[in-house]
Motif scaffolding. Sequence first.
Motif, short mmCIF file in Angstrom:
data_model
loop_
_atom_site.label_atom_id
_atom_site.label_comp_id
_atom_site.label_asym_id
_atom_site.label_seq_id
_atom_site.Cartn_x
_atom_site.Cartn_y
_atom_site.Cartn_z
N PHE A 1 0.81 -1.21 0.00
CA PHE A 1 0.00 0.00 0.00
C PHE A 1 0.85 1.26 0.00
CE2 PHE A 1 -3.42 -2.93 0.70
CZ PHE A 1 -4.45 -2.35 -0.03
N ALA A 2 2.06 1.21 0.51
CA ALA A 2 2.97 2.35 0.38
C ALA A 2 3.33 2.55 -1.09
CB ALA A 2 4.22 2.15 1.22
N LEU A 3 3.54 1.44 -1.79
CA LEU A 3 3.84 1.51 -3.22
C LEU A 3 2.62 2.03 -3.99
CD1 LEU A 3 6.05 0.81 -5.29
CD2 LEU A 3 5.05 -1.47 -5.46
N LEU A 4 1.47 1.51 -3.66
CA LEU A 4 0.24 1.95 -4.32
C LEU A 4 -0.05 3.43 -4.03
CD1 LEU A 4 -2.18 1.00 -6.00
CD2 LEU A 4 -3.31 0.37 -3.86
N ALA A 5 0.24 3.88 -2.82
CA ALA A 5 -0.02 5.27 -2.43
C ALA A 5 0.83 6.27 -3.18
CB ALA A 5 0.17 5.43 -0.92
N MET A 6 1.90 5.82 -3.80
CA MET A 6 2.72 6.72 -4.60
C MET A 6 1.95 7.23 -5.82
SD MET A 6 6.45 5.01 -4.47
CE MET A 6 7.36 4.92 -2.94
N GLY A 7 1.03 6.41 -6.32
CA GLY A 7 0.22 6.82 -7.46
C GLY A 7 -1.21 7.15 -7.10
N ALA A 8 -1.68 6.56 -6.01
CA ALA A 8 -3.06 6.78 -5.55
C ALA A 8 -3.00 7.19 -4.08
CB ALA A 8 -3.88 5.51 -5.73
N PRO A 9 -2.87 8.48 -3.82
CA PRO A 9 -2.62 8.97 -2.46
C PRO A 9 -3.59 8.48 -1.38
CG PRO A 9 -2.34 10.75 -4.02
CD PRO A 9 -2.90 9.58 -4.78
N LEU A 10 -4.83 8.17 -1.75
CA LEU A 10 -5.78 7.72 -0.74
C LEU A 10 -5.43 6.33 -0.18
CD1 LEU A 10 -9.19 8.99 -2.16
CD2 LEU A 10 -7.83 9.93 -0.28
N ALA A 11 -4.61 5.59 -0.88
CA ALA A 11 -4.19 4.26 -0.41
C ALA A 11 -3.36 4.35 0.86
CB ALA A 11 -3.42 3.53 -1.51
N ARG A 12 -2.84 5.54 1.16
CA ARG A 12 -2.04 5.70 2.37
C ARG A 12 -2.84 5.43 3.63
NH1 ARG A 12 -2.20 11.14 4.69
NH2 ARG A 12 -3.68 12.37 3.51
N TRP A 13 -4.16 5.56 3.55
CA TRP A 13 -4.99 5.33 4.74
C TRP A 13 -4.98 3.86 5.15
CZ3 TRP A 13 -5.49 9.47 7.34
CH2 TRP A 13 -5.61 10.70 6.69
N VAL A 14 -4.76 2.98 4.20
CA VAL A 14 -4.62 1.55 4.56
C VAL A 14 -3.36 1.38 5.39
CG1 VAL A 14 -4.36 -0.80 3.68
CG2 VAL A 14 -5.92 0.79 2.54
N ASP A 15 -2.30 2.08 5.02
CA ASP A 15 -1.07 2.03 5.82
C ASP A 15 -1.29 2.60 7.22
OD1 ASP A 15 0.63 0.59 4.25
OD2 ASP A 15 1.76 2.30 3.50
N THR A 16 -2.15 3.60 7.35
CA THR A 16 -2.47 4.13 8.68
C THR A 16 -3.06 3.02 9.54
OG1 THR A 16 -2.96 6.29 7.71
CG2 THR A 16 -3.73 5.90 9.95
N LEU A 17 -4.03 2.30 8.99
CA LEU A 17 -4.66 1.20 9.72
C LEU A 17 -3.68 0.06 9.97
CD1 LEU A 17 -8.11 1.09 7.89
CD2 LEU A 17 -7.61 2.03 10.15
N ALA A 18 -2.87 -0.27 8.98
CA ALA A 18 -1.90 -1.35 9.14
C ALA A 18 -0.86 -1.01 10.20
CB ALA A 18 -1.22 -1.66 7.80
N GLY A 19 -0.37 0.22 10.18
CA GLY A 19 0.59 0.64 11.20
C GLY A 19 -0.01 0.62 12.59
N ALA A 20 -1.26 1.06 12.70
CA ALA A 20 -1.94 1.03 13.99
C ALA A 20 -2.11 -0.41 14.47
CB ALA A 20 -3.30 1.72 13.89
N TRP A 21 -2.43 -1.31 13.54
CA TRP A 21 -2.58 -2.72 13.91
C TRP A 21 -1.25 -3.30 14.39
CZ3 TRP A 21 -5.11 -6.19 16.10
CH2 TRP A 21 -4.64 -7.49 16.11
N VAL A 22 -0.17 -3.02 13.69
CA VAL A 22 1.14 -3.53 14.11
C VAL A 22 1.49 -3.01 15.50
CG1 VAL A 22 3.63 -3.51 13.59
CG2 VAL A 22 1.98 -3.88 11.75
N PHE A 23 1.19 -1.76 15.77
CA PHE A 23 1.43 -1.16 17.08
C PHE A 23 0.60 -1.88 18.15
CE2 PHE A 23 0.62 1.90 20.46
CZ PHE A 23 1.88 2.41 20.70
N ILE A 24 -0.69 -2.07 17.89
CA ILE A 24 -1.57 -2.74 18.85
C ILE A 24 -1.17 -4.20 19.03
CG2 ILE A 24 -3.96 -3.54 19.19
CD1 ILE A 24 -4.79 -0.86 17.77
N ALA A 25 -0.82 -4.85 17.94
CA ALA A 25 -0.44 -6.26 18.00
C ALA A 25 0.83 -6.48 18.81
CB ALA A 25 -0.25 -6.82 16.58
N ALA A 26 1.66 -5.45 18.91
CA ALA A 26 2.86 -5.57 19.76
C ALA A 26 2.46 -5.86 21.20
CB ALA A 26 3.69 -4.29 19.67
#
Length: 104
Positions: free
Chosen positions: A40-65
């Motif tokens: 999704f970081a790669l996808l967000a380079m061309g489609a900026p709204l895809a960055r919001w998936v990374d927001t959720l994924a990063g939050a999940w990795v943080f919580i999963a810790a």
Amino acid sequence: MPRLINLTLGAWLFVSAFLLPRTGAGFTNTWIMGVVIFGFALLAMGAPLARWVDTLAGAWVFIAAFALPHPSVASFWNDLIVGAAVALLSLVPTRESGPASVRT
């Protein structure tokens, strides 16, 4: 630049699944989330709204810790730091997605 950093963090998260001691669930979560963040970081380079998936994924990795067991302090801190960094960096808009790019 934030997308490139998230791309790198996603790749690192994937690799860290194999380098740092992990439980079965932690291993699976880490490599899958590494692929998701990278993709999704790669996808967000061309489609900026895809960055919001990374927001959720990063939050999940943080919580999963906290939610998943970690056999080592290194894997816990790795996931905590990478998750927070991905989530925060994904909140930084690109030039194309900011209000300054609107033309009248």
